[in-house]
Enzyme design. Structure first.
Site, short mmCIF file in Angstrom:
data_model
loop_
_atom_site.label_atom_id
_atom_site.label_comp_id
_atom_site.label_asym_id
_atom_site.label_seq_id
_atom_site.Cartn_x
_atom_site.Cartn_y
_atom_site.Cartn_z
N ASP A 221 0.87 -1.16 0.00
CA ASP A 221 0.00 0.00 0.00
C ASP A 221 0.92 1.22 0.00
OD1 ASP A 221 -2.24 1.62 0.13
OD2 ASP A 221 -3.18 0.47 1.73
N SER A 222 0.36 2.39 -0.17
CA SER A 222 1.20 3.57 -0.39
C SER A 222 2.25 3.74 0.70
CB SER A 222 0.32 4.82 -0.48
OG SER A 222 -0.55 4.72 -1.58
#
Length: 449
Positions: A221-222
């Site tokens: 994820d980011s």
């Protein structure tokens, strides 16, 4: 330069193509109902059809060199759908999720993966479905340890403490089915830790994916890899986090700058098994046909594939089929303030929904346990007719059971199995009710007569 063209990883496809662009004719990418709505259709083929539209429109936008809001790049690996379980209404992203039942979410995941990836070219995938967020990513917002709002516990800092059985029964099934039967090409590891280990660095999560036959790529994820050292404190530096994410967690793509900052030393990066990550990510690009001459059918997709009349009609159908109406059997479903409930209501509701009246533990635990075989008979009989068991009544919802339970040829054995589970769950339910809403024993006896 080694001659490999640059590529942007990070196209979100939760319930639509990531593109907000529209064609010159005013046709825009189709935005389908959200995850809980599509799950509420209970229709695999419908979900697969709308997922295919998302894949087609993403391909078309990629060919048209559209970018996300004119700012970010766009790739052909679709980061979506979200197949986290909607377990707690306080999770602020339930609208992105799917449903409460692992079996149902798994079936939706398979439909999404196959719909987005399969098309008219048998040699290449349409887009690479990337199922997220792996795993137990069920917290949004800022919380205190006592459950009140406004603390420092959030999706970046939380350590989810759950048993391996709960992982296997409840949190893993949707991802497992998406990999095994949907052939999903991608998985996104989440921000949180599970039992003390950040998911992107966790060898247990990697072992699970490998056991399911996963042969795609993993993205964070980011910048979830940054969280491993900056917020979880699992290691002290970006370099250590990067190395463990590659070597232990099998995280091939870092959606952020942590790999770039932590793996600048070539010998260190090689020791962290970066070659395997490069190979897996390149394989996905090959599966997409990005290293082949642009002559296949997908390369011809253009504006004519965006917002078609057929996709609009499909969108309307999906919205209609997602509507759920709940039928109230009586004007009042629970005991009113006087504590009274008619025997007519009692007899009608008990075999259908399980007792939902509030009463002392001694009375209704016994009654519900006696009714359990009746409930089980109804459940198994219905499942035998429909060849599927989608849901129990409210009092019989047991996370994990639906994932394993199959209606047996031995009808009575199945009845007894469900009866036992119903009885066990009834005890737990009534214990909770007794603690939350006690009622005098004699008053309840008089009210039931």
């Amino acid at each position: 330069s080694i001659g490999v063209p640059s590529y942007y990883w990070g196209s979100n496809c939760i319930h639509s193509s990531m593109f907000s662009n529209c064609t010159k004719a005013g046709r825009c990418s189709t935005s389908f109902p959200s995850g809980p709505n599509t799950a509420a259709t209970f229709d695999r083929e419908l979900v697969r059809s709308l997922a295919n539209v998302v894949g087609v429109e993403t391909r078309a936008g990629f060919n048209l060199k559209w970018v996300d809001n004119g700012k970010n790049g766009a790739g052909l690996e679709c980061w979506g759908p979200v197949i986290n379980i909607n377990r707690d209404p306080r999770w602020g992203r339930n609208g992105e999720g799917s449903a409460e039942d692992p079996y149902l979410v798994g079936e939706m995941g398979v439909a999404w993966a196959r719909g987005m990836q399969e098309g008219e070219d048998p040699n290449h995938v349409l887009v690479a479905a990337t199922m997220k967020h792996f795993v137990a990513n069920s917290v949004e917002g800022s919380w205190n340890p006592d459950g009140s709002w406004g603390g420092k516990i959030n999706r970046h800092t939380i350590d989810v403490n759950i048993t391996k059985q709960n992982l296997a029964d409840f949190y893993w099934p949707a991802f497992r089915e998406s990999i095994r039967h949907g052939k999903a090409k991608g998985i996104m590891c989440s921000y949180n830790s599970v039992n003390g280990v950040p998911t992107c660095l966790d060898p247990l999560q990697r072992a699970a994916r490998n056991a399911w036959g996963f042969d795609g790529y993993v993205t964070s994820d980011s910048d979830a890899v940054e969280d491993a050292w900056k917020y979880h404190g699992y290691v002290k530096t970006a370099a250590e986090a990067s190395c463990l994410a590659l070597k232990e967690g099998g995280c091939d793509i870092d959606s952020g700058n942590t790999y770039n900052d932590g793996l600048r030393n070539a010998s260190f990066a090689k020791a962290c098994e970066i070659d395997g990550a490069v190979a897996r990510s390149m394989k996905v690009r090959m599966d997409l046909g990005l290293f082949d001459p642009p002559t296949g059918p997908y390369w011809s997709y253009g504006e004519e594939k965006i917002g078609t009349d057929a996709s609009r009609a499909l969108n309307l159908r999906a919205a209609g089929e997602s509507l759920v109406l709940l039928r109230r059997v009586f004007n009042r479903m629970d005991v009113d303030r006087s504590g009274s409930v008619s025997m007519e209501e009692f007899r009608a509701l008990a075999p259908v929904l399980g007792l939902r009246v509030t009463a002392p533990l001694a009375v209704f635990v016994a009654i519900k346990m006696l009714l359990a075989p009746v409930l089980a008979w109804n459940i198994v009989a219905q499942a035998s007719k429909s060849e599927r068991l989608l849901a129990f009544g409210e009092s019989l919802t047991l996370p994990g059971v639906l994932d394993r339970l199959v209606v047996s040829d031995d009808f009575w054995r199945t009845v007894l199995t469900v009866a036992f589970m119903a009885s066990l769950n009834n005890v737990c339910t009534m214990l909770t009710k007794a603690l939350l809403a006690p009622m005098p024993f004699a008053r309840a006896l008089l009210a039931s007569r």
